[in-house]
Scaffold this active site. Structure first.
Site, PDB file in Angstrom:
ATOM      1  N   SER A   4       0.831  -1.201   0.000  1.00  8.48           N
ATOM      2  CA  SER A   4       0.000   0.000   0.000  1.00  8.48           C
ATOM      3  C   SER A   4       0.864   1.249   0.000  1.00  8.48           C
ATOM      4  CB  SER A   4      -0.927   0.015   1.229  1.00  8.48           C
ATOM      5  OG  SER A   4      -0.164   0.064   2.423  1.00  8.48           O
ATOM      6  N   ASP A  39       5.701  -7.694   1.946  1.00 17.63           N
ATOM      7  CA  ASP A  39       4.812  -7.040   2.905  1.00 17.63           C
ATOM      8  C   ASP A  39       4.175  -8.099   3.800  1.00 17.63           C
ATOM      9  OD1 ASP A  39       3.374  -3.945   2.618  1.00 17.63           O
ATOM     10  OD2 ASP A  39       2.456  -5.386   3.980  1.00 17.63           O
ATOM     11  N   ASP A  64       8.202  -9.896   7.245  1.00 10.59           N
ATOM     12  CA  ASP A  64       8.284  -9.078   8.452  1.00 10.59           C
ATOM     13  C   ASP A  64       9.742  -8.641   8.517  1.00 10.59           C
ATOM     14  OD1 ASP A  64       8.732  -8.127  11.036  1.00 10.59           O
ATOM     15  OD2 ASP A  64       7.513  -9.659  12.005  1.00 10.59           O
ATOM     16  N   TYR A 112       9.711   7.730  16.573  1.00  6.99           N
ATOM     17  CA  TYR A 112       9.664   7.792  15.112  1.00  6.99           C
ATOM     18  C   TYR A 112      10.831   8.608  14.559  1.00  6.99           C
ATOM     19  CZ  TYR A 112       7.620   8.296  10.438  1.00  6.99           C
ATOM     20  OH  TYR A 112       7.396   8.265   9.086  1.00  6.99           O
ATOM     21  N   THR A 125      -1.640   8.717   2.297  1.00  6.20           N
ATOM     22  CA  THR A 125      -1.606   7.256   2.332  1.00  6.20           C
ATOM     23  C   THR A 125      -2.756   6.751   3.202  1.00  6.20           C
ATOM     24  OG1 THR A 125      -0.178   7.143   4.287  1.00  6.20           O
ATOM     25  CG2 THR A 125       0.915   7.330   2.140  1.00  6.20           C
TER      26      THR A 125
END
Length: 258
Positions: free
Chosen positions: A15, A36, A57, A162, A197
């Site tokens: 995606s 994915d 993963d 992050y 997204t």
């Protein structure tokens, strides 16, 4: 670098930015391994672009190796794109001053494990396979594109995990590029800004939220599209003189503290 007939591996390809990159690489003639965790979307995309889905993963080295080996079976591995990642928002300390309310350490470790260590694991394994390729006329054997974020530079309140992970991706770009120059493999990093997204959801409320976010972008006043990021991926893969760079694709935004 011509990737027609070569193979490519894209993590997080089911995606968003990863899917757009997979489509554009396939349009250039690459045989793409869609790597994915989302089997349904991944298999659908692989069928659409004539690629192969492999469940990956990125915290599992064996699964990455399997995806790289699959890519090599399709053709010489010339391109690898690291688009898999997760986010997490939490302040470093809680409002009540208790140790128990400080930032979740396991969550911090997980973000680092996926976004930073997972990216490096793909890089080291994909580059190893690329090093076995016969060099092209230019001397190249392959190219790697990593995905960071403007949060690496403009991290907001609550983005310690992050921003740490993406800052690490930025920081390792040059030394890895220097390492891999010996085998003719280039490495570049993209730092996306606010990109439209699936993370923002769907529906009227989601569209209104995205429109509001877009107002903070310098110009144009909107969120970026995955295809706009993917075109930069293709440029970094195919432009033989692009190496060791970190490029912001963000409409000129500079994120405020919150």
């Amino acid at each position: 670098m011509d990737i027609n007939g070569a193979s490519a591996i894209v993590t997080g390809a089911a995606s968003g930015i990863g899917a757009a990159a997979a489509r554009q690489l396939a349009a250039k003639g690459a045989k793409v391994v869609v790597a994915d965790l989302q089997a349904d979307k991944g298999e659908e995309l692989a069928k659409e672009i004539g690629g192969t889905f492999v469940r990956v993963d990125v915290t599992d080295t064996a699964q990455i190796e399997a995806a790289v080996n699959q890519a090599v079976e399709l053709g010489p591995l010339r391109a690898a794109v690291n688009s898999a990642g997760i986010g997490w928002a939490q302040r470093t300390v809680g409002r009540d001053g208790e140790f128990s309310s400080a930032h979740d350490l396991e969550a911090y470790k997980r973000v680092i494990a996926i976004n930073l260590i997972g990216t490096f694991d793909v890089v080291r394994l994909a580059a190893t396979a690329m090093g076995r390729n016969e060099p092209l006329a230019s001397g190249e054997r392959g190219a790697i594109v990593n995905m960071a974020s403007v949060a690496a530079f403009d991290g907001q309140i609550g983005q310690a995990a992050y921003s740490s992970s993406k800052g690490g991706v930025v920081g390792m770009t040059l030394p890895i590029a220097r390492d891999l120059a010996a085998i003719g493999v280039r490495v570049n990093t993209i730092a996306p800004g606010l990109i439209d997204t699936p993370i923002y959801g769907e529906g009227e409320a989601s569209e209104a939220f995205k429109a509001k976010l877009g107002e903070s972008v310098l110009f144009p006043h909107r969120l970026g599209q995955p295809d706009e990021l993917a075109s930069m991926v293709v440029e970094l893969v195919t432009n033989s003189y692009m190496n060791a760079e970190v490029i912001r694709v963000d409409g000129g935004i500079r994120m405020p503290p919150k």
